[in-house]
Write an enzyme that holds these catalytic residues in place. Structure first.
Site, PDB file in Angstrom:
ATOM      1  N   HIS A 121       9.994  19.050 -24.194  1.00  0.00           N
ATOM      2  CA  HIS A 121      11.089  18.861 -25.581  1.00  0.00           C
ATOM      3  C   HIS A 121      10.546  17.393 -26.072  1.00  0.00           C
ATOM      4  CE1 HIS A 121      13.735  22.137 -25.067  1.00  0.00           C
ATOM      5  NE2 HIS A 121      13.606  21.938 -23.632  1.00  0.00           N
TER       6      HIS A 121
ATOM      7  N   HIS B 173      10.390  20.272 -18.520  1.00  0.00           N
ATOM      8  CA  HIS B 173      11.339  20.603 -17.543  1.00  0.00           C
ATOM      9  C   HIS B 173      11.232  22.004 -17.099  1.00  0.00           C
ATOM     10  CE1 HIS B 173      15.307  21.109 -19.910  1.00  0.00           C
ATOM     11  NE2 HIS B 173      14.133  21.935 -20.445  1.00  0.00           N
TER      12      HIS B 173
ATOM     13  N   ASP C 265       9.261   9.181 -20.478  1.00  0.00           N
ATOM     14  CA  ASP C 265       8.348   9.712 -21.383  1.00  0.00           C
ATOM     15  C   ASP C 265       7.161  10.155 -20.722  1.00  0.00           C
ATOM     16  OD1 ASP C 265       7.532   9.983 -24.109  1.00  0.00           O
ATOM     17  OD2 ASP C 265       6.461   8.141 -23.959  1.00  0.00           O
ATOM     18  N   HIS C 266       6.861  11.464 -21.254  1.00  0.00           N
ATOM     19  CA  HIS C 266       5.607  11.951 -20.936  1.00  0.00           C
ATOM     20  C   HIS C 266       5.674  12.463 -19.256  1.00  0.00           C
ATOM     21  CE1 HIS C 266       4.161  11.214 -24.831  1.00  0.00           C
ATOM     22  NE2 HIS C 266       3.412  12.063 -24.668  1.00  0.00           N
TER      23      HIS C 266
ATOM     24  N   HIS D 227       8.392  23.911 -19.491  1.00  0.00           N
ATOM     25  CA  HIS D 227       8.224  23.765 -21.121  1.00  0.00           C
ATOM     26  C   HIS D 227       8.504  22.235 -21.543  1.00  0.00           C
ATOM     27  CE1 HIS D 227      12.409  24.860 -20.517  1.00  0.00           C
ATOM     28  NE2 HIS D 227      12.429  24.124 -21.568  1.00  0.00           N
TER      29      HIS D 227
ATOM     30  N   GLU E  48      18.220  17.524 -27.304  1.00  0.00           N
ATOM     31  CA  GLU E  48      17.056  18.342 -26.734  1.00  0.00           C
ATOM     32  C   GLU E  48      16.311  18.993 -27.825  1.00  0.00           C
ATOM     33  OE1 GLU E  48      17.467  20.650 -22.664  1.00  0.00           O
ATOM     34  OE2 GLU E  48      17.968  21.846 -24.352  1.00  0.00           O
TER      35      GLU E  48
ATOM     36  N   CYS F 261      14.084  29.302 -20.338  1.00  0.00           N
ATOM     37  CA  CYS F 261      14.122  27.793 -19.697  1.00  0.00           C
ATOM     38  C   CYS F 261      13.833  27.876 -18.341  1.00  0.00           C
ATOM     39  CB  CYS F 261      15.349  26.982 -20.127  1.00  0.00           C
ATOM     40  SG  CYS F 261      15.567  26.702 -21.934  1.00  0.00           S
TER      41      CYS F 261
HETATM   42 NI    NI Z   1      14.115  23.127 -22.082  1.00  0.00          NI
END
Ligand code: NI
Length: 134
Positions: A40, A13, A77-78, A38, A123, A32
């Site tokens: 998580h 995100h 996911d992904h 990036h 997160e 961020c």
């Molecule tokens: Ni983040």
């Protein structure tokens, strides 16, 4: 009785709100806000509650896993949360907003006898967001 089941998914995100200037976004969200996003490894915890049934369980765990897998994990996911999740369109892809999306997705397809009580998303090891379902 309450049961919490844990699941994992990975997603990327970028935190950025169109209402602010690039400078203000950088200041508000720090790294961020990096332009290319990036990732998580999120930890998702789903809590249900209700009476213990004749099988001695608050919920059939395979049925719970199936709902979470189909309604949530398969969609997140992904994925890139900024572009792949229609419910986040127009909102910032924070984990606060993501928890609300997860709750909505589960509530929509919920047929289990136990009540959906809580959605928790970690997160990072330092930040956990918790949504109590009314
Ligand atoms: Ni983040």
């Amino acid at each position: 009785m309450r049961l919490t089941s844990r699941y994992r998914f990975s997603a990327s995100h970028r935190l950025d709100t169109p209402a602010l200037t690039p400078e203000e976004n950088r200041k508000l969200y720090g790294k961020c806000n990096n332009p290319h996003g990036h990732g998580h490894d999120y930890l998702l915890e789903i809590t249900v509650d209700g009476p213990v049934d004749q099988d001695g369980q608050v919920v059939n765990r395979q049925a719970l896993d199936a709902v979470v897998r189909e309604r949530v994990l398969a969609r997140l996911d992904h994925k890139n949360l900024n572009v792949d999740i229609p419910e986040l369109e127009g909102s910032v892809a924070t984990t606060e907003n993501l928890a609300t999306v997860v709750e909505g997705a589960l509530a929509e397809g919920w047929t289990l006898p136990a009540r959906l009580a809580k959605v928790r998303i970690s997160e990072t090891a330092r930040n956990t967001f918790e949504l109590e379902v009314a």
